[in-house]
Design an enzyme around this catalytic site. Structure first.
Site, PDB file in Angstrom:
ATOM      1  N   ASP A  37      35.504  75.723  49.113  1.00 21.09           N
ATOM      2  CA  ASP A  37      36.790  75.578  49.655  1.00 21.09           C
ATOM      3  C   ASP A  37      36.744  74.966  50.960  1.00 21.09           C
ATOM      4  OD1 ASP A  37      39.321  75.937  50.588  1.00 21.09           O
ATOM      5  OD2 ASP A  37      39.545  78.002  50.521  1.00 21.09           O
ATOM      6  N   GLN A  97      39.898  74.173  55.478  1.00 19.36           N
ATOM      7  CA  GLN A  97      39.860  74.374  56.746  1.00 19.36           C
ATOM      8  C   GLN A  97      38.630  73.504  57.342  1.00 19.36           C
ATOM      9  OE1 GLN A  97      42.204  76.068  58.541  1.00 19.36           O
ATOM     10  NE2 GLN A  97      42.947  76.730  56.943  1.00 19.36           N
ATOM     11  N   LYS A 131      46.499  69.970  55.920  1.00 23.08           N
ATOM     12  CA  LYS A 131      45.698  70.412  56.943  1.00 23.08           C
ATOM     13  C   LYS A 131      44.667  69.493  57.709  1.00 23.08           C
ATOM     14  CE  LYS A 131      45.709  74.917  54.538  1.00 23.08           C
ATOM     15  NZ  LYS A 131      46.403  75.927  55.510  1.00 23.08           N
ATOM     16  N   CYS A 170      46.856  85.351  54.009  1.00 22.78           N
ATOM     17  CA  CYS A 170      46.347  85.359  52.601  1.00 22.78           C
ATOM     18  C   CYS A 170      44.834  85.739  52.480  1.00 22.78           C
ATOM     19  CB  CYS A 170      46.699  84.028  52.217  1.00 22.78           C
ATOM     20  SG  CYS A 170      48.468  83.405  52.036  1.00 22.78           S
ATOM     21  N   HIS A 215      40.415  83.083  50.894  1.00 21.78           N
ATOM     22  CA  HIS A 215      41.794  82.832  50.819  1.00 21.78           C
ATOM     23  C   HIS A 215      42.212  83.668  49.513  1.00 21.78           C
ATOM     24  CE1 HIS A 215      45.728  81.036  50.391  1.00 21.78           C
ATOM     25  NE2 HIS A 215      45.700  80.817  51.584  1.00 21.78           N
TER      26      HIS A 215
END
Length: 407
Positions: A200, A203, A226, A364, A122
């Site tokens: 990261d 997700q 999220k 993104c 991202h």
């Protein structure tokens, strides 16, 4: 998991009672933001309605109650991730968390040092490192990803051994394609080299519920929205000795020890990274989201998501002209596809007329789209509150859309 338990859980989400253009909502955009259960909405409402006060700053009852509730959520997310409470920093989201880490680690970077990313990242996991490289003279290198958008693990491990990066920062799961990367293997390779590992988890927090003690990364970032929580809130985990060694990123009230016009001293982590009045209602709401998730059996929810995903892949694969991108074997339930030479915007616009909410564009991840040789995709992203009816409605609407475009 059979359909019935998740059908019942779906009733916890009031958004699914909404009709758009006289059609029931078919929400397939959970990678962008998840829907919120009644419990989260009620927790935020109750805080503002009967508990509203600032935290850490008052001896009166409301302030003390707000402080206790606020700090209890730090403990909940620490339990969720299997880490210590003092290793959790609240931020405005995964983007802010990555900026904080990249800024702080700049002190450890020198000219020629390697920051290792992947083409799957991202923008929020690219730009902060670009700025860090500009400040320090470090350089960015990329892990190998094939033309389908899948990380090549064997070559990646060899590259790590060759480059000896100072920092590795990669997504646990791709927001654009849904790929689950074998970050544990990458972290294992980095441990031999004292490379600092940043994951990261925007997700992965909801779908994979990682145990960070087992994952053994140095930093992990997440966004509350999220994972069923409110927007405008996120955080990071940092291995405490590394976290506490980072310099102050932003300054203001709350994070100080002493202030005078001759100098200022700061509190230890996590407080020194949390200036100003925090998003108290957001934290309280996220606490309700964590309680909701921790009361459910994660494996059953994941199996339900995977069953929906496999059905979606199979039915999309049967449509002539559809190309699916990414790894469909190891995936959090996000499918990214294109149809012949039709523009993704046109497809998404027409799907919206059927009440189908999907995402179109580059998500993104412009460098990833450039790597794949496309401008963008249609992205369908699932969560456990979806059901087989959503898949059927989407496929029917997609076929109607294709027919209309080809008239």
């Amino acid at each position: 998991m059979n359909e019935n338990p998740c059908t019942q859980l779906r009733h916890d989400f009031p958004i699914f009672e909404v009709s758009l253009d006289d059609q029931p909502l078919c929400y397939l955009d959970s990678a962008a933001t998840t829907q919120k259960p009644h419990q989260v909405i009620q927790a935020v409402k109750e805080f503002y309605q009967s508990q509203n006060a600032n935290v850490h700053r008052g001896l009166h009852t409301l302030s003390e109650q707000a402080t206790i509730a606020y700090e209890a959520v730090r403990g909940k997310i620490a339990q969720f991730l299997n880490v210590q409470s003092r290793e959790i920093v609240w931020t405005s989201g995964a983007t802010a968390s990555l900026n904080l880490i990249a800024y702080g680690l700049s002190e450890r970077l020198n000219e020629g040092d390697v920051i290792l990313l992947s083409p799957l990242e991202h923008h929020a996991n690219i730009i902060p490192w670009q700025l860090a490289a500009q400040r320090t003279g470090a350089r960015i290198e990329l892990l190998p990803v094939d033309t389908q958008g899948i990380l090549q693990l064997k070559q990646a491990k060899a590259l790590i051994a060759s480059l000896k990066p100072k920092v590795l920062s990669v997504c646990h799961a791709s927001n654009a394609l849904g790929n689950i990367n074998d970050v544990a293997a990458l972290i294992g390779s980095c441990k031999k080299l004292d490379t600092i590992t940043v994951i990261d988890g925007a997700q992965s927090l909801l779908h994979l519920r990682p145990d960070l003690q087992q994952l053994d990364c140095d930093f992990y970032v997440f966004s509350a929205h999220k994972a069923l929580g409110p927007t405008g809130l996120g955080g990071l985990y940092g291995r405490y000795e590394l976290l506490n060694a980072l310099p102050v990123y932003q300054s203001g009230g709350e994070m100080i020890d002493t202030v005078s016009f001759t100098g200022t001293t700061f509190r230890p982590a996590p407080e020194k990274f949390e200036p100003g009045t925090p998003n108290i209602a957001g934290v309280i709401g996220f606490g309700a989201a964590l309680e909701y998730l921790m009361a459910l059996e994660h494996d059953s929810l994941f199996q339900h998501e995977q069953a929906l995903y496999r059905t979606l892949v199979e039915q999309l694969s049967d449509i002539d002209g559809i190309r699916i991108w990414g790894d469909t074997t190891h995936n959090v339930g996000t499918i990214s596809f294109s149809y012949k030479k039709e523009h993704h915007y046109d497809l998404a616009t027409l799907l919206n007329t059927h009440g189908i909410a999907v995402r179109s564009g580059h998500h993104c991840t412009q460098p990833l789209m450039a790597h794949l040789g496309i401008e963008g995709t249609i992205r369908v992203s699932l969560a456990f509150y979806n059901n087989h009816q959503d898949i059927c409605r989407f496929i029917a609407a997609l076929k109607d859309t294709i027919s209309l475009l080809e008239e």
